[in-house]
Design an enzyme around this catalytic site. Structure first.
Site, PDB file in Angstrom:
ATOM      1  N   TYR A  84       0.501  -1.051   0.431  1.00  0.00           N
ATOM      2  CA  TYR A  84      -0.086  -0.296   0.559  1.00  0.00           C
ATOM      3  C   TYR A  84       0.574   1.186   0.120  1.00  0.00           C
ATOM      4  CZ  TYR A  84      -4.123   3.137   0.723  1.00  0.00           C
ATOM      5  OH  TYR A  84      -4.552   4.264   0.618  1.00  0.00           O
ATOM      6  N   PHE A 142      -6.443  22.308 -23.733  1.00  0.00           N
ATOM      7  CA  PHE A 142      -6.483  20.983 -23.936  1.00  0.00           C
ATOM      8  C   PHE A 142      -8.312  20.624 -23.425  1.00  0.00           C
ATOM      9  CE2 PHE A 142      -6.828  16.303 -23.098  1.00  0.00           C
ATOM     10  CZ  PHE A 142      -6.938  16.222 -24.309  1.00  0.00           C
ATOM     11  N   THR A 143      -9.522  19.960 -23.978  1.00  0.00           N
ATOM     12  CA  THR A 143     -10.442  19.466 -23.069  1.00  0.00           C
ATOM     13  C   THR A 143     -10.063  19.294 -21.809  1.00  0.00           C
ATOM     14  OG1 THR A 143     -10.369  17.060 -24.162  1.00  0.00           O
ATOM     15  CG2 THR A 143     -11.289  18.239 -24.982  1.00  0.00           C
ATOM     16  N   ASP A 191       2.430  20.994 -19.779  1.00  0.00           N
ATOM     17  CA  ASP A 191       1.964  19.555 -20.250  1.00  0.00           C
ATOM     18  C   ASP A 191       2.718  18.658 -20.801  1.00  0.00           C
ATOM     19  OD1 ASP A 191       0.076  17.495 -21.038  1.00  0.00           O
ATOM     20  OD2 ASP A 191      -1.719  18.501 -22.186  1.00  0.00           O
ATOM     21  N   LYS A 232       0.658   8.167 -22.987  1.00  0.00           N
ATOM     22  CA  LYS A 232       0.581   9.152 -24.692  1.00  0.00           C
ATOM     23  C   LYS A 232       2.628   8.727 -24.773  1.00  0.00           C
ATOM     24  CE  LYS A 232      -3.266  10.930 -23.579  1.00  0.00           C
ATOM     25  NZ  LYS A 232      -3.783  11.326 -22.650  1.00  0.00           N
ATOM     26  N   ARG A 289     -12.394  16.335 -33.638  1.00  0.00           N
ATOM     27  CA  ARG A 289     -11.803  17.569 -32.768  1.00  0.00           C
ATOM     28  C   ARG A 289     -12.114  18.843 -33.192  1.00  0.00           C
ATOM     29  NH1 ARG A 289      -9.259  15.230 -28.065  1.00  0.00           N
ATOM     30  NH2 ARG A 289     -11.496  15.759 -28.045  1.00  0.00           N
ATOM     31  N   PHE A 320     -17.993  15.768 -26.338  1.00  0.00           N
ATOM     32  CA  PHE A 320     -18.001  15.115 -27.230  1.00  0.00           C
ATOM     33  C   PHE A 320     -17.605  13.615 -26.478  1.00  0.00           C
ATOM     34  CE2 PHE A 320     -13.273  14.293 -25.692  1.00  0.00           C
ATOM     35  CZ  PHE A 320     -13.137  14.979 -25.343  1.00  0.00           C
TER      36      PHE A 320
END
Ligand code: F0G
Length: 462
Positions: free
Chosen positions: A77, A129-130, A220, A263, A387, A454
């Site tokens: 843990y 970005f969303t 980011d 990514k 997009r 979306f």
């Protein structure tokens, strides 16, 4: 006789060890599936998808070294060995002191936004970005787009369309005051602009302004390794530097980052928040135990952190990045040859079809990019993502649609998953869809979720 000098091709720096069969469907099956999914590719079951180019997020193939690491998961843990490994790898490659794992990128965005933003603040960034913008808005900030104008023009060939317009940034700081700007949000390879990079020079200039006003910069870093590749290829003075060196330099111009490791880092789940700021680290540790999990696992299993640590190491290998972006470019060039309108230059993670030019007869209110994603699926079983206006959502103050200049359909390439033959089939399917473009009438939205619409919105043909 001397051989004429010929081009030498690149090839993937791996061979395939495990395969997963693909499913072919009939046009009738796809027509039914599409209607059932409300013409939204997010609502299609993947078993009815042939080549899945919905996203490059969490869809990578892991290496044998990563899979071997999964068996070394320390499922304690607290204080797992895999956390220590992850922390060491992030410190080494990104250079930040403090690391907090999160279940994925938006988990880190949540911690960052909640920790630094006060209601009424402004967060400048190189295009929205969303999930990033939504977390900033939910924390009470207004996002301000300070990307260069070229980024909004799919035809502009600017090599660094992810750059920040320094005048826009200075104007905002003068207008609202530096104390109302908790941080500048800078993305590597700007997703919504078409996977377009920011230059080292631009980030240096942004850093100089930020330092003058005492404003931190948060990157980011989701696709920062891909950004580094473009710097290596395009920016004078960087040709002989490795991807790892360039990433480290980019990070040194910032105070920390949020990361979706799904990514660049080649894992199916995972992310982190990293920072040099002790106070932010302390506050984010307070929040992570509420929303994600203990600060040494952040919603992940030990094995996930091990796969992520190893994926980060692999993501900086120059031959990996070259093949990864080389494959995206291969698809892009095939489409350019066929005169299909796409965003130029070709970006890092995807080919973005320019739906405005694809369907010149459709107004933005009939969702051209959503329509194109649906039509491509119907034609071929290939899944892509909207997009454009649906992704952009609504302004929380006025309730009006945000109307982005870019109305794009993204063919996103998962890392190490598909072959060149899949790219050929994809190019041919896009051409067939283009040939039928005049028969297409567009969509109307019949269900609109409150947040990130979306993902689950439903449509009907006009
Ligand atoms: N930042 C960028 C630039 C992204 O592209 C994403 C996700 C996130 C943050 C959020 O990370 O999904 O791990 O929570 N992009 C995915 C995509 C969803 O398909 O482009 P996440």
């Amino acid at each position: 006789m001397a051989r004429a000098i010929r081009k030498r091709s690149w090839a993937e720096p791996f061979k395939i060890k495990v395969v997963e069969p693909l499913q072919l469907t009939s046009r009738e099956e796809r027509q039914k599936a599409l209607a059932k999914a409300g013409y939204n590719t997010f609502l299609l079951p993947s078993r009815l998808v042939y080549i899945d180019l919905l996203t490059d997020s969490g869809t990578s193939a892991m290496s044998d070294w990563q899979w071997a690491g999964m068996m070394l998961g320390d499922e304690a843990y607290a204080g797992s060995r895999n956390f220590e490994h992850l922390q060491a790898v992030v410190r080494k490659h990104y250079g930040y002191k403090h690391v907090i794992p999160t279940h994925q990128g938006r988990g880190a965005e949540h911690l960052l936004s909640r920790s630094l933003i006060d209601p009424g603040d402004y967060v400048p960034g190189n295009m929205y970005f969303t999930t990033t913008r939504l977390h900033q808005e939910l924390a009470g900030a207004k996002f301000v787009d300070v990307i260069i104008d070229d980024a909004h023009d799919p035809k502009s060939q600017h090599p660094f369309k992810g750059n920040i317009d320094l005048d826009k940034l200075r104007t905002l700081i003068r207008k609202v005051g530096a104390e109302r700007i908790p941080y500048i949000s800078v993305a590597g390879t700007v997703n919504m602009a078409g996977g377009q990079p920011i230059s080292m020079q631009n980030l240096k200039e942004v850093r100089a302004i930020a330092q003058r006003y005492g404003i931190p910069i948060y990157l980011d870093a989701t696709r920062l390794a891909e950004n580094a590749y473009f710097i290596q290829q395009r920016e004078p003075g960087h040709q002989s530097k490795s991807i790892a060196e360039i990433v480290k330099s980019l990070c040194s111009l910032s105070d920390g980052c949020t990361m979706s490791a799904k990514k660049d880092s080649l894992v199916n789940i995972g992310g982190f928040l990293a920072t040099n700021d002790r106070k932010l680290h302390e506050e984010a540790c307070n929040l992570v135990v509420v929303y994600e999990g203990l600060h040494t696992y952040g919603g992940l299993a030990g094995r996930d952190m091990e796969a992520m640590a190893r994926g980060i190491v692999e993501s900086f290998q120059d031959d990996h990045i070259r093949a990864r972006i080389g494959q995206v470019e291969y698809l892009g060039h095939r489409l350019i040859e066929e005169k299909i309108p796409i965003v130029l230059p070709i970006g890092g993670h995807a080919i973005f079809l320019d739906a405005k030019r694809f369907y010149r007869h459709l107004p933005q209110d009939s969702f051209p990019a959503q329509t194109l994603a649906a039509e491509l699926y119907l034609e071929s079983g290939i899944r892509s993502m909207e997009r454009g206006i649906a992704s952009a959502g609504r302004n929380p103050e006025t309730g009006e649609h945000y109307r982005p200049r870019l109305e794009l359909t993204r063919l996103t390439i998962p890392r190490r998953v598909y072959t060149q033959a899949h790219m050929d089939v994809t190019a041919e399917a896009v051409c067939a869809t283009y040939d039928r473009r005049r028969e297409v009438k567009g969509l109307r939205m019949v269900y609109e979720p409150r947040y990130l619409r979306f993902f689950r919105a439903r449509f009907k043909p006009l």
